[in-house]
Motif scaffolding. Structure first.
Motif, PDB file in Angstrom:
ATOM      1  N   GLN A 197     -65.223  43.506 -77.800  1.00  0.00           N
ATOM      2  CA  GLN A 197     -64.500  42.496 -77.015  1.00  0.00           C
ATOM      3  C   GLN A 197     -64.987  41.117 -77.465  1.00  0.00           C
ATOM      4  OE1 GLN A 197     -66.597  44.553 -74.459  1.00  0.00           O
ATOM      5  NE2 GLN A 197     -65.234  46.234 -75.071  1.00  0.00           N
ATOM      6  N   ALA A 198     -64.065  40.174 -77.527  1.00  0.00           N
ATOM      7  CA  ALA A 198     -64.405  38.841 -78.020  1.00  0.00           C
ATOM      8  C   ALA A 198     -65.392  38.139 -77.092  1.00  0.00           C
ATOM      9  CB  ALA A 198     -63.138  38.008 -78.154  1.00  0.00           C
ATOM     10  N   VAL A 199     -66.230  37.299 -77.679  1.00  0.00           N
ATOM     11  CA  VAL A 199     -67.201  36.518 -76.914  1.00  0.00           C
ATOM     12  C   VAL A 199     -67.023  35.042 -77.268  1.00  0.00           C
ATOM     13  CG1 VAL A 199     -69.633  36.066 -76.439  1.00  0.00           C
ATOM     14  CG2 VAL A 199     -68.849  38.412 -76.855  1.00  0.00           C
ATOM     15  N   GLY A 200     -66.643  34.254 -76.266  1.00  0.00           N
ATOM     16  CA  GLY A 200     -66.542  32.813 -76.430  1.00  0.00           C
ATOM     17  C   GLY A 200     -67.583  32.168 -75.545  1.00  0.00           C
ATOM     18  N   VAL A 201     -67.145  31.279 -74.648  1.00  0.00           N
ATOM     19  CA  VAL A 201     -68.062  30.745 -73.640  1.00  0.00           C
ATOM     20  C   VAL A 201     -68.559  31.883 -72.750  1.00  0.00           C
ATOM     21  CG1 VAL A 201     -68.204  29.225 -71.624  1.00  0.00           C
ATOM     22  CG2 VAL A 201     -67.065  28.440 -73.699  1.00  0.00           C
ATOM     23  N   GLY A 202     -67.704  32.873 -72.522  1.00  0.00           N
ATOM     24  CA  GLY A 202     -68.069  34.070 -71.773  1.00  0.00           C
ATOM     25  C   GLY A 202     -67.634  35.318 -72.534  1.00  0.00           C
ATOM     26  N   ASN A 218     -62.389  40.670 -72.103  1.00  0.00           N
ATOM     27  CA  ASN A 218     -62.167  42.120 -71.946  1.00  0.00           C
ATOM     28  C   ASN A 218     -61.255  42.693 -73.024  1.00  0.00           C
ATOM     29  OD1 ASN A 218     -59.809  40.904 -71.046  1.00  0.00           O
ATOM     30  ND2 ASN A 218     -59.426  42.454 -69.478  1.00  0.00           N
ATOM     31  N   ARG A 219     -60.999  41.916 -74.095  1.00  0.00           N
ATOM     32  CA  ARG A 219     -60.111  42.388 -75.160  1.00  0.00           C
ATOM     33  C   ARG A 219     -60.723  42.165 -76.547  1.00  0.00           C
ATOM     34  NH1 ARG A 219     -54.637  41.737 -73.225  1.00  0.00           N
ATOM     35  NH2 ARG A 219     -54.441  43.070 -71.383  1.00  0.00           N
ATOM     36  N   ARG A 220     -60.284  42.983 -77.477  1.00  0.00           N
ATOM     37  CA  ARG A 220     -60.673  42.895 -78.882  1.00  0.00           C
ATOM     38  C   ARG A 220     -59.924  41.738 -79.542  1.00  0.00           C
ATOM     39  NH1 ARG A 220     -62.534  43.000 -83.554  1.00  0.00           N
ATOM     40  NH2 ARG A 220     -62.497  44.726 -85.029  1.00  0.00           N
ATOM     41  N   THR A 221     -60.590  40.984 -80.406  1.00  0.00           N
ATOM     42  CA  THR A 221     -59.930  39.929 -81.173  1.00  0.00           C
ATOM     43  C   THR A 221     -59.005  40.551 -82.207  1.00  0.00           C
ATOM     44  OG1 THR A 221     -61.820  38.432 -80.929  1.00  0.00           O
ATOM     45  CG2 THR A 221     -60.295  37.979 -82.734  1.00  0.00           C
ATOM     46  N   MET A 222     -57.766  40.073 -82.261  1.00  0.00           N
ATOM     47  CA  MET A 222     -56.816  40.585 -83.244  1.00  0.00           C
ATOM     48  C   MET A 222     -56.895  39.756 -84.526  1.00  0.00           C
ATOM     49  SD  MET A 222     -53.475  41.507 -80.925  1.00  0.00           S
ATOM     50  CE  MET A 222     -53.053  42.992 -81.837  1.00  0.00           C
ATOM     51  N   PRO A 223     -56.713  40.383 -85.699  1.00  0.00           N
ATOM     52  CA  PRO A 223     -56.649  39.619 -86.949  1.00  0.00           C
ATOM     53  C   PRO A 223     -55.378  38.788 -86.996  1.00  0.00           C
ATOM     54  CG  PRO A 223     -56.041  41.900 -87.340  1.00  0.00           C
ATOM     55  CD  PRO A 223     -56.496  41.822 -85.911  1.00  0.00           C
ATOM     56  N   LEU A 224     -55.323  37.829 -87.911  1.00  0.00           N
ATOM     57  CA  LEU A 224     -54.218  36.876 -87.904  1.00  0.00           C
ATOM     58  C   LEU A 224     -53.239  37.015 -89.071  1.00  0.00           C
ATOM     59  CD1 LEU A 224     -55.961  33.571 -86.735  1.00  0.00           C
ATOM     60  CD2 LEU A 224     -54.733  35.269 -85.374  1.00  0.00           C
ATOM     61  N   ARG A 249     -62.254  46.820 -90.397  1.00  0.00           N
ATOM     62  CA  ARG A 249     -62.509  46.019 -89.199  1.00  0.00           C
ATOM     63  C   ARG A 249     -62.670  46.866 -87.936  1.00  0.00           C
ATOM     64  NH1 ARG A 249     -56.879  44.367 -90.242  1.00  0.00           N
ATOM     65  NH2 ARG A 249     -55.566  45.362 -88.668  1.00  0.00           N
ATOM     66  N   PRO A 250     -63.585  47.847 -87.948  1.00  0.00           N
ATOM     67  CA  PRO A 250     -63.878  48.524 -86.683  1.00  0.00           C
ATOM     68  C   PRO A 250     -64.598  47.567 -85.745  1.00  0.00           C
ATOM     69  CG  PRO A 250     -65.474  49.152 -88.352  1.00  0.00           C
ATOM     70  CD  PRO A 250     -64.434  48.297 -89.046  1.00  0.00           C
ATOM     71  N   PRO A 251     -64.628  47.843 -84.431  1.00  0.00           N
ATOM     72  CA  PRO A 251     -64.047  48.996 -83.736  1.00  0.00           C
ATOM     73  C   PRO A 251     -62.547  48.823 -83.494  1.00  0.00           C
ATOM     74  CG  PRO A 251     -65.145  47.584 -82.176  1.00  0.00           C
ATOM     75  CD  PRO A 251     -65.405  46.982 -83.530  1.00  0.00           C
ATOM     76  N   TYR A 252     -61.941  49.820 -82.844  1.00  0.00           N
ATOM     77  CA  TYR A 252     -60.491  49.884 -82.736  1.00  0.00           C
ATOM     78  C   TYR A 252     -60.002  49.953 -81.289  1.00  0.00           C
ATOM     79  CZ  TYR A 252     -61.160  50.809 -87.654  1.00  0.00           C
ATOM     80  OH  TYR A 252     -61.541  50.694 -88.972  1.00  0.00           O
ATOM     81  N   MET A 253     -58.735  49.638 -81.128  1.00  0.00           N
ATOM     82  CA  MET A 253     -57.992  49.602 -79.868  1.00  0.00           C
ATOM     83  C   MET A 253     -58.236  48.278 -79.136  1.00  0.00           C
ATOM     84  SD  MET A 253     -56.366  52.256 -80.336  1.00  0.00           S
ATOM     85  CE  MET A 253     -56.389  53.883 -81.068  1.00  0.00           C
ATOM     86  N   HIS A 254     -57.532  48.094 -78.021  1.00  0.00           N
ATOM     87  CA  HIS A 254     -57.470  46.779 -77.380  1.00  0.00           C
ATOM     88  C   HIS A 254     -58.799  46.315 -76.803  1.00  0.00           C
ATOM     89  CE1 HIS A 254     -56.654  49.619 -74.062  1.00  0.00           C
ATOM     90  NE2 HIS A 254     -57.262  48.726 -73.306  1.00  0.00           N
ATOM     91  N   ALA A 255     -59.732  47.241 -76.585  1.00  0.00           N
ATOM     92  CA  ALA A 255     -61.046  46.838 -76.091  1.00  0.00           C
ATOM     93  C   ALA A 255     -62.157  47.505 -76.905  1.00  0.00           C
ATOM     94  CB  ALA A 255     -61.198  47.189 -74.608  1.00  0.00           C
ATOM     95  N   GLY A 256     -61.851  47.834 -78.153  1.00  0.00           N
ATOM     96  CA  GLY A 256     -62.861  48.402 -79.046  1.00  0.00           C
ATOM     97  C   GLY A 256     -63.354  49.772 -78.624  1.00  0.00           C
TER      98      GLY A 256
END
Length: 399
Positions: free
Chosen positions: A94-99, A102-108, A345-352
Protein backbone atom coordinates in the motif's frame (compact mmCIF):
# COMPACT_ATOMS: atom_id res chain seq x y z
CA UNK A 1 17.84 -49.56 -43.88
CA UNK A 2 17.58 -46.72 -46.36
CA UNK A 3 13.86 -46.41 -45.63
CA UNK A 4 14.51 -46.28 -41.85
CA UNK A 5 17.08 -43.51 -42.37
CA UNK A 6 14.55 -41.49 -44.36
CA UNK A 7 11.94 -41.90 -41.63
CA UNK A 8 14.40 -40.83 -38.94
CA UNK A 9 15.48 -37.82 -41.01
CA UNK A 10 11.84 -36.77 -41.46
CA UNK A 11 11.18 -37.06 -37.71
CA UNK A 12 14.22 -34.91 -36.92
CA UNK A 13 13.09 -32.31 -39.47
CA UNK A 14 9.61 -32.16 -37.91
CA UNK A 15 11.05 -31.79 -34.41
CA UNK A 16 13.41 -29.02 -35.47
CA UNK A 17 10.66 -27.24 -37.33
CA UNK A 18 8.47 -27.42 -34.24
CA UNK A 19 11.23 -25.90 -32.13
CA UNK A 20 11.77 -23.04 -34.56
CA UNK A 21 8.15 -22.00 -35.10
CA UNK A 22 5.55 -22.87 -32.44
CA UNK A 23 2.31 -24.28 -33.77
CA UNK A 24 -0.62 -21.86 -33.39
CA UNK A 25 -3.97 -21.95 -35.11
CA UNK A 26 -5.07 -19.02 -37.26
CA UNK A 27 -7.47 -17.96 -34.50
CA UNK A 28 -4.68 -18.06 -31.91
CA UNK A 29 -2.44 -16.00 -34.19
CA UNK A 30 -5.14 -13.37 -34.55
CA UNK A 31 -5.55 -13.16 -30.78
CA UNK A 32 -1.79 -12.95 -30.23
CA UNK A 33 -1.51 -10.22 -32.86
CA UNK A 34 -4.24 -8.23 -31.09
CA UNK A 35 -2.09 -8.17 -27.95
CA UNK A 36 1.03 -6.78 -29.61
CA UNK A 37 2.10 -3.25 -28.75
CA UNK A 38 2.23 -2.46 -32.46
CA UNK A 39 -1.58 -2.63 -32.42
CA UNK A 40 -1.82 0.18 -29.86
CA UNK A 41 -3.64 3.04 -31.61
CA UNK A 42 -2.43 6.64 -31.43
CA UNK A 43 -3.36 8.41 -28.21
CA UNK A 44 -6.62 10.31 -28.65
CA UNK A 45 -6.76 14.03 -27.77
CA UNK A 46 -8.22 14.81 -24.36
CA UNK A 47 -10.84 17.39 -25.25
CA UNK A 48 -11.56 17.99 -21.55
CA UNK A 49 -8.00 19.30 -21.18
CA UNK A 50 -6.99 21.69 -23.96
CA UNK A 51 -3.44 21.78 -22.55
CA UNK A 52 -3.01 17.99 -22.68
CA UNK A 53 -0.63 18.09 -25.63
CA UNK A 54 1.00 21.48 -25.01
CA UNK A 55 4.74 20.90 -24.40
CA UNK A 56 5.05 23.81 -21.98
CA UNK A 57 2.19 22.42 -19.90
CA UNK A 58 3.85 18.98 -19.84
CA UNK A 59 7.14 20.56 -18.78
CA UNK A 60 5.45 22.40 -15.91
CA UNK A 61 3.58 19.21 -15.03
CA UNK A 62 6.85 17.31 -14.87
CA UNK A 63 8.28 19.92 -12.50
CA UNK A 64 5.21 19.71 -10.25
CA UNK A 65 5.23 15.89 -10.38
CA UNK A 66 8.68 15.79 -8.76
CA UNK A 67 8.28 18.85 -6.50
CA UNK A 68 8.23 18.08 -2.76
CA UNK A 69 6.71 21.52 -2.24
CA UNK A 70 3.46 20.09 -3.57
CA UNK A 71 2.59 18.66 -0.16
CA UNK A 72 1.61 19.89 3.27
CA UNK A 73 4.97 19.27 4.94
CA UNK A 74 7.35 19.44 1.97
CA UNK A 75 8.27 15.74 2.12
CA UNK A 76 6.02 14.16 -0.50
CA UNK A 77 5.55 14.56 -4.24
CA UNK A 78 3.76 12.51 -6.89
CA UNK A 79 7.10 10.81 -7.53
CA UNK A 80 7.27 9.60 -3.92
CA UNK A 81 4.87 6.82 -4.86
CA UNK A 82 5.31 6.90 -8.65
CA UNK A 83 9.06 6.29 -8.83
CA UNK A 84 10.53 6.92 -12.25
CA UNK A 85 12.94 3.96 -12.04
CA UNK A 86 10.24 1.51 -10.88
CA UNK A 87 7.67 1.88 -13.67
CA UNK A 88 6.25 4.86 -11.80
CA UNK A 89 5.13 2.75 -8.82
CA UNK A 90 6.75 2.03 -5.44
CA UNK A 91 6.92 -1.76 -4.82
CA UNK A 92 4.88 -1.39 -1.61
CA UNK A 93 1.68 -3.33 -0.82
CA UNK A 94 0.00 0.00 0.00
CA UNK A 95 1.31 3.45 -0.86
CA UNK A 96 2.87 5.60 1.85
CA UNK A 97 2.75 9.39 1.62
CA UNK A 98 2.21 11.67 4.59
CA UNK A 99 0.29 8.68 5.98
CA UNK A 100 -0.31 5.02 5.11
CA UNK A 101 -2.96 4.47 2.44
CA UNK A 102 -5.10 1.37 1.84
CA UNK A 103 -4.30 0.85 -1.87
CA UNK A 104 -1.39 -0.26 -4.04
CA UNK A 105 0.25 2.40 -6.24
CA UNK A 106 -0.55 1.78 -9.90
CA UNK A 107 2.12 2.19 -12.62
CA UNK A 108 1.62 5.01 -15.11
CA UNK A 109 2.64 3.61 -18.51
CA UNK A 110 -0.29 4.16 -20.84
CA UNK A 111 -2.46 5.63 -18.08
CA UNK A 112 -3.78 8.38 -20.38
CA UNK A 113 -5.66 5.66 -22.29
CA UNK A 114 -7.82 4.73 -19.30
CA UNK A 115 -11.48 5.81 -19.19
CA UNK A 116 -11.50 5.67 -15.37
CA UNK A 117 -8.77 6.24 -12.80
CA UNK A 118 -7.65 4.65 -9.53
CA UNK A 119 -8.34 1.03 -8.66
CA UNK A 120 -12.04 1.80 -8.26
CA UNK A 121 -12.45 4.41 -11.01
CA UNK A 122 -13.42 7.25 -8.69
CA UNK A 123 -12.20 9.88 -11.15
CA UNK A 124 -13.10 10.19 -14.84
CA UNK A 125 -10.12 12.06 -16.30
CA UNK A 126 -6.37 11.97 -15.90
CA UNK A 127 -6.27 15.59 -14.76
CA UNK A 128 -9.01 15.08 -12.16
CA UNK A 129 -7.10 12.03 -10.92
CA UNK A 130 -3.92 14.09 -10.58
CA UNK A 131 -5.69 16.49 -8.21
CA UNK A 132 -6.94 13.87 -5.79
CA UNK A 133 -3.67 12.88 -4.02
CA UNK A 134 -2.78 16.55 -3.54
CA UNK A 135 -5.54 16.98 -0.92
CA UNK A 136 -5.75 13.41 0.35
CA UNK A 137 -4.63 13.58 4.02
CA UNK A 138 -2.77 10.27 3.64
CA UNK A 139 -0.94 11.24 0.45
CA UNK A 140 0.21 14.83 -0.12
CA UNK A 141 -2.20 16.31 2.43
CA UNK A 142 -2.23 19.86 1.10
CA UNK A 143 -5.13 22.20 0.35
CA UNK A 144 -6.08 23.92 -2.88
CA UNK A 145 -5.72 27.51 -1.64
CA UNK A 146 -2.17 26.79 -0.45
CA UNK A 147 -1.34 25.23 -3.82
CA UNK A 148 -2.65 28.30 -5.66
CA UNK A 149 -0.46 30.59 -3.54
CA UNK A 150 2.52 28.27 -4.05
CA UNK A 151 2.08 28.26 -7.83
CA UNK A 152 1.89 32.06 -7.92
CA UNK A 153 4.97 32.49 -5.74
CA UNK A 154 7.19 29.93 -7.40
CA UNK A 155 5.88 29.29 -10.91
CA UNK A 156 3.80 32.38 -11.64
CA UNK A 157 5.44 33.37 -14.92
CA UNK A 158 5.49 29.81 -16.28
CA UNK A 159 1.86 29.29 -15.29
CA UNK A 160 0.68 32.52 -16.92
CA UNK A 161 2.50 31.79 -20.20
CA UNK A 162 0.47 28.58 -20.45
CA UNK A 163 -2.87 29.23 -18.78
CA UNK A 164 -3.19 33.00 -18.80
CA UNK A 165 -3.27 35.47 -15.89
CA UNK A 166 -3.45 34.17 -12.35
CA UNK A 167 -6.27 35.59 -10.22
CA UNK A 168 -5.58 38.18 -7.54
CA UNK A 169 -4.94 36.03 -4.47
CA UNK A 170 -4.03 38.87 -2.11
CA UNK A 171 -7.34 38.81 -0.25
CA UNK A 172 -7.67 35.05 -0.09
CA UNK A 173 -6.71 32.79 2.82
CA UNK A 174 -3.40 30.95 2.65
CA UNK A 175 -5.06 27.67 3.60
CA UNK A 176 -8.58 26.76 2.53
CA UNK A 177 -10.34 23.75 1.03
CA UNK A 178 -13.75 22.06 1.13
CA UNK A 179 -11.91 18.79 1.89
CA UNK A 180 -9.31 19.93 4.44
CA UNK A 181 -9.14 20.38 8.19
CA UNK A 182 -11.99 22.00 10.07
CA UNK A 183 -10.14 25.32 9.95
CA UNK A 184 -9.56 24.99 6.20
CA UNK A 185 -13.24 24.21 5.63
CA UNK A 186 -14.28 27.26 7.66
CA UNK A 187 -11.90 29.44 5.63
CA UNK A 188 -13.24 27.97 2.38
CA UNK A 189 -16.86 28.59 3.32
CA UNK A 190 -16.04 32.17 4.29
CA UNK A 191 -14.78 32.92 0.78
CA UNK A 192 -17.04 34.36 -1.89
CA UNK A 193 -18.22 32.18 -4.75
CA UNK A 194 -15.97 34.08 -7.14
CA UNK A 195 -12.94 33.52 -4.92
CA UNK A 196 -13.65 29.79 -4.62
CA UNK A 197 -14.06 29.56 -8.38
CA UNK A 198 -10.74 31.35 -8.92
CA UNK A 199 -8.91 28.95 -6.62
CA UNK A 200 -10.59 25.97 -8.25
CA UNK A 201 -9.55 27.23 -11.67
CA UNK A 202 -5.89 27.35 -10.67
CA UNK A 203 -6.20 23.99 -8.97
CA UNK A 204 -7.76 22.41 -12.07
CA UNK A 205 -4.90 23.74 -14.19
CA UNK A 206 -2.39 22.13 -11.84
CA UNK A 207 -4.05 18.79 -12.59
CA UNK A 208 -4.11 19.52 -16.31
CA UNK A 209 -0.37 20.26 -16.32
CA UNK A 210 0.49 17.07 -14.41
CA UNK A 211 -1.78 15.10 -16.76
CA UNK A 212 0.02 16.57 -19.78
CA UNK A 213 3.27 15.16 -18.40
CA UNK A 214 1.75 11.78 -17.56
CA UNK A 215 0.39 11.44 -21.11
CA UNK A 216 3.98 11.08 -22.29
CA UNK A 217 4.52 7.87 -20.30
CA UNK A 218 3.86 4.93 -22.61
CA UNK A 219 4.66 1.18 -22.36
CA UNK A 220 7.83 -0.09 -24.03
CA UNK A 221 8.10 -3.13 -26.35
CA UNK A 222 9.00 -6.43 -24.71
CA UNK A 223 10.05 -9.96 -25.71
CA UNK A 224 6.40 -10.80 -26.29
CA UNK A 225 6.03 -8.03 -28.86
CA UNK A 226 9.06 -9.23 -30.81
CA UNK A 227 7.74 -12.80 -30.65
CA UNK A 228 4.27 -11.70 -31.81
CA UNK A 229 5.72 -9.73 -34.72
CA UNK A 230 7.73 -12.73 -35.94
CA UNK A 231 4.72 -15.01 -35.53
CA UNK A 232 2.40 -12.76 -37.51
CA UNK A 233 4.89 -12.00 -40.29
CA UNK A 234 6.18 -15.56 -40.52
CA UNK A 235 9.74 -14.47 -39.80
CA UNK A 236 12.18 -16.89 -38.21
CA UNK A 237 12.37 -15.97 -34.49
CA UNK A 238 15.81 -14.90 -33.33
CA UNK A 239 17.45 -13.83 -30.09
CA UNK A 240 15.12 -13.13 -27.19
CA UNK A 241 12.11 -13.43 -29.52
CA UNK A 242 12.53 -17.21 -29.32
CA UNK A 243 10.09 -18.53 -26.72
CA UNK A 244 10.80 -21.59 -24.60
CA UNK A 245 8.36 -24.51 -24.56
CA UNK A 246 7.00 -23.28 -21.22
CA UNK A 247 6.53 -19.75 -22.51
CA UNK A 248 4.67 -21.05 -25.56
CA UNK A 249 2.50 -23.25 -23.34
CA UNK A 250 1.84 -20.30 -21.02
CA UNK A 251 0.75 -18.14 -23.95
CA UNK A 252 -1.58 -20.86 -25.20
CA UNK A 253 -3.08 -21.18 -21.73
CA UNK A 254 -3.39 -17.41 -21.38
CA UNK A 255 -5.48 -17.09 -24.55
CA UNK A 256 -7.14 -20.47 -24.20
CA UNK A 257 -7.82 -22.81 -21.30
CA UNK A 258 -7.00 -20.32 -18.51
CA UNK A 259 -9.10 -17.63 -20.23
CA UNK A 260 -6.95 -14.77 -18.88
CA UNK A 261 -7.42 -12.86 -22.14
CA UNK A 262 -11.10 -12.30 -21.35
CA UNK A 263 -10.12 -9.40 -19.08
CA UNK A 264 -6.45 -8.92 -19.95
CA UNK A 265 -6.90 -8.14 -23.61
CA UNK A 266 -5.71 -5.60 -26.16
CA UNK A 267 -2.17 -4.22 -26.49
CA UNK A 268 -2.13 -3.10 -22.85
CA UNK A 269 -3.50 -6.41 -21.57
CA UNK A 270 -6.51 -4.79 -19.89
CA UNK A 271 -10.18 -4.36 -20.73
CA UNK A 272 -10.26 -1.18 -18.58
CA UNK A 273 -13.18 -2.75 -16.70
CA UNK A 274 -13.92 -3.53 -13.07
CA UNK A 275 -14.26 -7.08 -11.80
CA UNK A 276 -14.80 -8.94 -8.55
CA UNK A 277 -12.25 -11.76 -8.65
CA UNK A 278 -12.53 -12.82 -5.03
CA UNK A 279 -9.39 -11.02 -3.87
CA UNK A 280 -9.49 -11.08 -0.04
CA UNK A 281 -9.38 -7.94 2.11
CA UNK A 282 -6.27 -7.09 4.10
CA UNK A 283 -6.61 -7.31 7.88
CA UNK A 284 -6.32 -3.93 9.58
CA UNK A 285 -7.21 -1.81 6.56
CA UNK A 286 -10.48 0.16 6.35
CA UNK A 287 -13.44 -1.52 4.61
CA UNK A 288 -13.03 -1.35 0.84
CA UNK A 289 -15.95 -2.17 -1.46
CA UNK A 290 -14.34 -1.08 -4.71
CA UNK A 291 -16.34 0.21 -7.67
CA UNK A 292 -19.74 0.24 -5.97
CA UNK A 293 -18.69 3.16 -3.74
CA UNK A 294 -16.58 4.93 -6.36
CA UNK A 295 -19.52 5.82 -8.61
CA UNK A 296 -20.93 8.16 -5.97
CA UNK A 297 -17.52 9.76 -5.56
CA UNK A 298 -16.97 10.45 -9.25
CA UNK A 299 -20.47 11.95 -9.57
CA UNK A 300 -19.81 14.28 -6.62
CA UNK A 301 -16.42 15.46 -7.88
CA UNK A 302 -16.59 19.13 -8.97
CA UNK A 303 -13.76 18.42 -11.41
CA UNK A 304 -15.60 15.63 -13.23
CA UNK A 305 -16.52 15.82 -16.90
CA UNK A 306 -19.85 17.51 -16.16
CA UNK A 307 -18.17 20.16 -13.99
CA UNK A 308 -17.34 23.78 -14.73
CA UNK A 309 -13.59 23.17 -15.13
CA UNK A 310 -13.78 20.84 -18.10
CA UNK A 311 -12.52 22.20 -21.42
CA UNK A 312 -14.51 21.44 -24.56
CA UNK A 313 -18.16 20.48 -24.66
CA UNK A 314 -20.22 17.84 -22.92
CA UNK A 315 -19.94 15.41 -25.86
CA UNK A 316 -16.72 14.15 -24.25
CA UNK A 317 -18.63 12.94 -21.19
CA UNK A 318 -20.11 9.72 -22.54
CA UNK A 319 -18.43 7.51 -19.96
CA UNK A 320 -19.87 9.52 -17.08
CA UNK A 321 -23.26 9.97 -18.71
CA UNK A 322 -23.80 6.23 -19.14
CA UNK A 323 -21.93 4.95 -16.09
CA UNK A 324 -23.49 1.93 -14.37
CA UNK A 325 -24.37 3.30 -10.94
CA UNK A 326 -25.65 0.32 -9.04
CA UNK A 327 -25.35 -3.37 -9.83
CA UNK A 328 -24.35 -6.47 -7.84
CA UNK A 329 -21.27 -6.96 -10.02
CA UNK A 330 -19.83 -3.61 -8.83
CA UNK A 331 -19.42 -4.86 -5.24
CA UNK A 332 -15.71 -5.38 -4.52
CA UNK A 333 -14.95 -4.89 -8.20
CA UNK A 334 -11.56 -3.39 -9.03
CA UNK A 335 -9.89 -2.24 -12.23
CA UNK A 336 -8.20 -4.80 -14.45
CA UNK A 337 -4.54 -3.70 -14.29
CA UNK A 338 -2.31 -3.79 -17.34
CA UNK A 339 0.00 -6.81 -17.25
CA UNK A 340 2.78 -5.05 -19.12
CA UNK A 341 5.77 -4.95 -16.80
CA UNK A 342 3.84 -6.79 -14.08
CA UNK A 343 6.49 -9.47 -13.51
CA UNK A 344 8.92 -6.92 -12.12
CA UNK A 345 6.56 -5.06 -9.80
CA UNK A 346 5.28 -7.30 -7.01
CA UNK A 347 3.24 -7.34 -4.82
CA UNK A 348 -0.07 -7.68 -6.66
CA UNK A 349 -3.75 -6.71 -6.47
CA UNK A 350 -5.35 -3.51 -5.19
CA UNK A 351 -3.81 -3.76 -1.72
CA UNK A 352 -0.77 -5.93 -2.43
CA UNK A 353 -2.47 -9.12 -1.27
CA UNK A 354 -0.18 -11.49 -3.20
CA UNK A 355 3.61 -11.36 -3.13
CA UNK A 356 4.34 -13.25 -6.35
CA UNK A 357 2.87 -14.17 -9.72
CA UNK A 358 2.78 -17.78 -8.53
CA UNK A 359 0.37 -16.71 -5.77
CA UNK A 360 -1.73 -14.76 -8.28
CA UNK A 361 -2.06 -17.78 -10.58
CA UNK A 362 -2.86 -20.03 -7.61
CA UNK A 363 -5.60 -17.61 -6.51
CA UNK A 364 -7.28 -17.66 -9.90
CA UNK A 365 -6.99 -21.43 -10.17
CA UNK A 366 -8.59 -21.94 -6.77
CA UNK A 367 -11.23 -19.25 -7.30
CA UNK A 368 -12.16 -18.74 -3.65
CA UNK A 369 -15.53 -16.98 -3.13
CA UNK A 370 -15.57 -13.26 -2.49
CA UNK A 371 -16.16 -12.00 1.04
CA UNK A 372 -18.88 -9.77 -0.43
CA UNK A 373 -20.64 -9.80 -3.76
CA UNK A 374 -20.06 -12.50 -6.37
CA UNK A 375 -16.65 -13.40 -7.78
CA UNK A 376 -16.50 -13.75 -11.55
CA UNK A 377 -13.73 -16.35 -11.34
CA UNK A 378 -14.40 -20.09 -11.58
CA UNK A 379 -12.08 -22.90 -10.40
CA UNK A 380 -9.57 -24.03 -13.00
CA UNK A 381 -7.69 -27.32 -13.05
CA UNK A 382 -4.08 -26.49 -13.79
CA UNK A 383 -1.10 -28.79 -13.33
CA UNK A 384 2.04 -27.52 -11.62
CA UNK A 385 3.69 -27.27 -15.03
CA UNK A 386 0.79 -25.27 -16.44
CA UNK A 387 0.90 -22.83 -13.54
CA UNK A 388 4.62 -22.40 -14.01
CA UNK A 389 4.13 -21.94 -17.75
CA UNK A 390 1.62 -19.12 -17.20
CA UNK A 391 4.13 -17.34 -14.96
CA UNK A 392 6.86 -17.92 -17.55
CA UNK A 393 4.71 -16.29 -20.22
CA UNK A 394 3.80 -13.32 -18.00
CA UNK A 395 7.51 -12.63 -17.57
CA UNK A 396 7.83 -12.08 -21.33
CA UNK A 397 5.66 -8.94 -20.86
CA UNK A 398 8.48 -7.27 -18.93
CA UNK A 399 11.89 -6.13 -20.09
Amino acid sequence: MKRLSCVLALMVAVILAGCGKPDFSDAEKQTIASLALSRLPPLKPDTTNRFADVPAAAALGSTLFFDLGMSRDGTVSCSTCHKIDRQFQDDLPQAVGVGHTNRRTMPLAGVARDPWFFWDGRRDSLWAQALTPLENPLEQAGNRAAYAHYIKARFGERYERIFGPLPDLSGMPLNASPLGTDAEKVAWNAMSGAQRDAINGVYANIGKAIAAFERSIEPAPTRFDRFALDLVTGAEPKGDAVFSKDEVLGLKLFIGKANCVTCHNGPRFTDNGFHNTGVPPVAGLPPDRGRIDAVRQVEADPFNCFGAYRDGDVSACGELRFVVKSAPELIRAYKTPSLRGAATRPPYMHAGQFSSLDEVVAHYAKAAPSVEGMSEVHPLELSDRERGALVAFLKTLSE
